[in-house]
Design an enzyme around this catalytic site. Sequence first.
Site, PDB file in Angstrom:
ATOM      1  N   LYS A  56      90.986  46.445  -0.007  1.00  0.00           N
ATOM      2  CA  LYS A  56      92.444  46.503  -0.014  1.00  0.00           C
ATOM      3  C   LYS A  56      93.014  45.333   0.782  1.00  0.00           C
ATOM      4  O   LYS A  56      92.403  44.844   1.733  1.00  0.00           O
ATOM      5  CB  LYS A  56      92.921  47.830   0.598  1.00  0.00           C
ATOM      6  CG  LYS A  56      92.495  49.047  -0.223  1.00  0.00           C
ATOM      7  CD  LYS A  56      93.282  49.148  -1.510  1.00  0.00           C
ATOM      8  CE  LYS A  56      92.810  50.289  -2.384  1.00  0.00           C
ATOM      9  NZ  LYS A  56      91.530  50.035  -3.045  1.00  0.00           N
ATOM     10  N   ASP A  57      94.213  44.965   0.409  1.00  0.00           N
ATOM     11  CA  ASP A  57      94.894  43.818   0.971  1.00  0.00           C
ATOM     12  C   ASP A  57      95.265  44.041   2.438  1.00  0.00           C
ATOM     13  O   ASP A  57      95.291  45.170   2.916  1.00  0.00           O
ATOM     14  CB  ASP A  57      96.160  43.576   0.143  1.00  0.00           C
ATOM     15  CG  ASP A  57      96.763  42.208   0.366  1.00  0.00           C
ATOM     16  OD1 ASP A  57      96.124  41.370   1.015  1.00  0.00           O
ATOM     17  OD2 ASP A  57      97.882  41.980  -0.122  1.00  0.00           O
ATOM     18  N   LYS A  58      95.580  42.951   3.123  1.00  0.00           N
ATOM     19  CA  LYS A  58      95.980  43.069   4.522  1.00  0.00           C
ATOM     20  C   LYS A  58      97.471  43.390   4.648  1.00  0.00           C
ATOM     21  O   LYS A  58      97.831  44.397   5.245  1.00  0.00           O
ATOM     22  CB  LYS A  58      95.684  41.768   5.284  1.00  0.00           C
ATOM     23  CG  LYS A  58      96.200  41.817   6.725  1.00  0.00           C
ATOM     24  CD  LYS A  58      95.823  40.576   7.507  1.00  0.00           C
ATOM     25  CE  LYS A  58      96.346  40.693   8.944  1.00  0.00           C
ATOM     26  NZ  LYS A  58      95.928  39.558   9.787  1.00  0.00           N
ATOM     27  N   GLU A  89      95.814  44.779  -5.115  1.00  0.00           N
ATOM     28  CA  GLU A  89      96.854  44.268  -4.254  1.00  0.00           C
ATOM     29  C   GLU A  89      96.693  42.777  -4.181  1.00  0.00           C
ATOM     30  O   GLU A  89      95.632  42.248  -4.351  1.00  0.00           O
ATOM     31  CB  GLU A  89      96.724  44.809  -2.840  1.00  0.00           C
ATOM     32  CG  GLU A  89      96.643  46.269  -2.782  1.00  0.00           C
ATOM     33  CD  GLU A  89      95.564  46.654  -1.868  1.00  0.00           C
ATOM     34  OE1 GLU A  89      95.674  46.346  -0.684  1.00  0.00           O
ATOM     35  OE2 GLU A  89      94.606  47.234  -2.320  1.00  0.00           O
TER      36      GLU A  89
END
Length: 641
Positions: A273-275, A2
């Site tokens: 994982k992305d925010k 991501e």
Amino acid sequence: MEDLEPLLPPALAGEKRTCPGGEPGHSTKRPKVDPDEQNGRLSHSPAQEEDEDPAAGVKEGLEEEEEEGEPDGETFADMMKHGLTEIDVGILKFVSDHEGFSGILKERYSDFVVHEINRDGKRVQLDDLSIPPMPEEVPEVEEPEQETEVLSDEHKQQLGELQLFKNKEGNVSIEVVDDTKEKRTLVHKAIKTQYPGLETKTEEREGKKFIVAYHAAGKRALAAPRKHSWPKNRGNFCHFVLYKENKDTMEAINVLSKFLRLRPNVFSYMGTKDKRAITVQEIAVFKITAERLSHLNKCLMNFKLGNFLYKSHPLKLGELQGNHFTVVIRNVTGTDEQILQAMTSLRDTGFLNYYGMQRFGTTAVPTYMVGRAILQNNWSEVVDLILKPRSGAEKSFLVRCRQEWAESQDPDAALRKLPVKRCVEGQLLRGLSMHGKNNIITAFGLIPRNNRLMYIHSYQSYVWNTMVSRRIEAFGLKAVEGDLVLRGGTASALSAEEAEQHSIHDIVMPLPGFDVIYPTHHVGKGYREMLAADELDIDNMRHKVRDYSLAGAYRRVIIRPSDVHWEVIRYDDPRISLVHTDVEKLEKKPAPVFNTEGKYRALRMDFSLPSSTYATMAIREVLKMDTSIKNQTQLNTTWFN
């Protein structure tokens, strides 16, 4: 991976989607593949990597206060005029020849949904909230009615307020009048059952016994952990699926650890994982019951935990096969024919496997510059690059900290400007305060190892991007004599005859290091020239500090996504989610309904990528537009105005 987290106007950037049912409240070893198993987080500081304490470099989650936002008088869009663009980090070429079109990526965080693909090749999904059965008989527990009776209405009110963070550093003391072990046990159980997130202990005061309840997320909660019995015939690790919204993995682990009164390093996972996304990933935690984890669903916002399973092993970074993405690009301008051509090319040919923009930071000082200074042994430059004032988007307390450092060169004075010390700047200043400005290497060592390594990996990525652009410019999309391929994990150069038997999808390019070979055509010489221009010796990539010795690695030039599907959708309400999430399915909520005559138009893409691959680079290939925050911010600003 991501990636890309453009900040939007307040009306959309502040979107919240509470979980249903919730309540407010590289290694120096020889690598043969790309070592970056991170899933592309975008941050001002480099992302965490590999085997270090995953939350060591992360701000203190619940203890962190959002201070003041940006400096007065300058908008985020204005500040991002100083940000990086793709050209700055070597991202220059495209695979396909279709005409590009524009669109807005991550207008809402629910426009970017990620599911891990585990080592068995299965997509990780949240579809079960039940608790697995105990492997042995459980002693009979008192009825809830009995537990309730031990708490007065006043105590219940106080405990409820404590649980909901009205005073997380406070406590509630309950005197045990008829003091017996059974009575105390009943009170302990009643509090923990009815108020997840609270911990209890027994204290004696002036000959009287008190049960003291306190918040597990409080600063004083990390005392000696309570000992819990653990069945011998049950795996020591509880694996669970974590669904989260608008939180990166490090932040999520920090929140879970505080609520459970645990150290963050008892959690393990296969990738970060992305925010600004909805993400679904597998997490493992050491000797914590599914029942205890399940309680968190009642009091955490934007989280959901489920699919509990006890196993005998933790998870390791890099174990996942990849990630499946569901991406909505709003306000697309391409015709249906243009979109068909672009998506068909992505499916059949793929995209250049560049390192995405978040690899290089968001401010005017790219992380690869810090990495280059480390490799040069130029430690005063390292400090200057990390701490000096800079143009770009930063919180005001960081601006004040940098200004203080520029004026006084006093680490203690600059540190006092930081309300949150566990950022890279704070850790470096603390190191300088402890060890002095004449011992920068030791001071720099206070920054968690993952963060330190990410700087030099960023430099490797910058070189790789630049050389791949040069390779595509010179030879296009065909294998040629001198290109590298992997055979049994070892790289070798192709002869002219061999090149005829290979395609561009077989070709790899090296990240610079002491244990790789380089293409034998002129692009291989380009590596030497580029490093020499940066005052680095390509024949001596070992560093006097072992952690910073670069072995190198190989990375495929072209990636072809799998499971590629797409559709153009129209809708009338720009505030609605266009993706049916795992939690919505669990709650049996209806899927989004689209109107074929709707006012707005979006492209919804589904595709899977192997680990170490950046989804925004796939999206870039479709749109033919710069995916940098600088460009996306300008696009967002134009669109919303």
